[in-house]
Motif scaffolding. Sequence first.
Motif, short mmCIF file in Angstrom:
data_model
loop_
_atom_site.label_atom_id
_atom_site.label_comp_id
_atom_site.label_asym_id
_atom_site.label_seq_id
_atom_site.Cartn_x
_atom_site.Cartn_y
_atom_site.Cartn_z
N PHE A 92 -1.15 2.01 -1.40
CA PHE A 92 -0.80 3.19 -2.18
C PHE A 92 -1.88 4.26 -2.13
O PHE A 92 -1.88 5.20 -2.93
N GLY A 93 -2.85 4.11 -1.23
CA GLY A 93 -3.89 5.12 -1.08
C GLY A 93 -4.87 5.17 -2.24
O GLY A 93 -5.47 6.22 -2.48
N LEU A 94 -5.05 4.06 -2.92
CA LEU A 94 -5.94 4.03 -4.08
C LEU A 94 -7.19 3.19 -3.84
O LEU A 94 -7.87 2.79 -4.79
N GLY A 95 -7.47 2.88 -2.58
CA GLY A 95 -8.59 2.00 -2.28
C GLY A 95 -9.92 2.53 -2.78
O GLY A 95 -10.68 1.83 -3.44
N SER A 96 -10.21 3.81 -2.51
CA SER A 96 -11.49 4.36 -2.94
C SER A 96 -11.56 4.49 -4.46
O SER A 96 -12.62 4.27 -5.06
N ALA A 97 -10.44 4.83 -5.08
CA ALA A 97 -10.41 4.94 -6.54
C ALA A 97 -10.65 3.58 -7.19
O ALA A 97 -11.36 3.47 -8.20
N LEU A 98 -10.06 2.54 -6.61
CA LEU A 98 -10.26 1.19 -7.16
C LEU A 98 -11.71 0.76 -7.01
O LEU A 98 -12.30 0.19 -7.93
N VAL A 147 0.79 9.31 1.57
CA VAL A 147 0.99 8.44 0.41
C VAL A 147 0.55 9.14 -0.87
O VAL A 147 1.12 8.93 -1.94
N ALA A 148 -0.45 10.02 -0.78
CA ALA A 148 -0.88 10.77 -1.96
C ALA A 148 0.21 11.73 -2.43
O ALA A 148 0.45 11.88 -3.63
N GLU A 149 0.90 12.37 -1.49
CA GLU A 149 1.98 13.29 -1.84
C GLU A 149 3.14 12.53 -2.47
O GLU A 149 3.73 12.98 -3.47
N VAL A 150 3.46 11.37 -1.90
CA VAL A 150 4.53 10.54 -2.46
C VAL A 150 4.15 10.09 -3.86
O VAL A 150 4.96 10.14 -4.80
N ARG A 151 2.92 9.63 -4.01
CA ARG A 151 2.45 9.13 -5.31
C ARG A 151 2.50 10.23 -6.37
O ARG A 151 2.92 10.00 -7.51
N ARG A 152 2.09 11.45 -6.01
CA ARG A 152 2.12 12.55 -6.98
C ARG A 152 3.54 12.84 -7.45
O ARG A 152 3.78 13.09 -8.63
N ALA A 153 4.48 12.83 -6.52
CA ALA A 153 5.86 13.11 -6.89
C ALA A 153 6.42 12.02 -7.80
O ALA A 153 7.16 12.30 -8.75
#
Length: 324
Positions: A92-98, A147-153
């Motif tokens: 989900f493109g959250l690797g760096s945030a995690l 994936v960031a665009e999808v996640r934002r929507a």
Amino acid sequence: MRADRLVSLVLMLRRRGRLSAATLARELEVSTRTVLRDIEALSAAGVPVYAERGRHGGFALLPGFQTELTGLNHDEALALLVAGSRRGAQVFGLGSALASAMLKVVDALPEDYRDTAADAAQRLLIDPETDLLSRRVAAEEIPDTIVAEVRRAVFAGHKLRIHYAAVDQAPKWRTVDPIGLVTVHDQGYLLATMSGADRTYRLSRVMAAEELDEPAQRPDRVDLDRAWQQRSTQFRTGGDQVAVLVRVDPARRDELTATALAVRSEETDADGWLRLEATFQDPRHAEWALWQLATNAEALAPQWLRTSLRDRAVAIASCYEEAP
């Protein structure tokens, strides 16, 4: 234990609003009587929790109530550290945030918890990149921008335009109403609707994505687990399913049934082999499943499947014929 439970109870009420005693008891894995005692304890401690009577009643906190509940016990800290090793965040493109969150959590832990939790986390490995046969687990490559665009929507509740490449089809643009994101075995999926019909999209097949300003047509609340089960059922019962009559060595039965959608009948032949009528998603699925079992299984019907397996075997055998 009770202190942890009281903290969990307050956090649940803060996050989810009014909840019945039965719901709280189920979530906390205690009796309703214990929940009522905990509510009394919270009230006595000054936490503004109140009861609402009636069919849809329950317990809730006064609006605007805020408190600092940052304490973590050892197991909770360990669970967060172990979560950091899972690859779902990568999908989900959250690797760096995690990774950043893990650093903040570890830094906030008491020193004794920090050392013991970190040591324990080193002794647990979740979903390694290879299995015991050194086969590398194939991770999907999904550009972070997509994936960031999808996640934002999904989070904003906006419509989403995706340039999607379905199997055996040329990519084309679609406008969908996103509902949620699901990851299964490191494969990411977007659950959405299009013109009111349920749709499921593989994230790795999204070539481009654009969040729109228009609000998505979707319910305010969603049970993603239930929605996924429904999509899974639709997938298994739709498409160009085929029924296959097959003989299989009993030692390989479980391998066959594990990949089949369903087994409609089963009986034992005189030689001890099993005769099954199994259903597969489509012709390609049926051929693949039987090919994996080599000579430990024989497709009896339909004839096109026997012919296809024979032709494949002949083609491979011809590659390995000895030179004259």
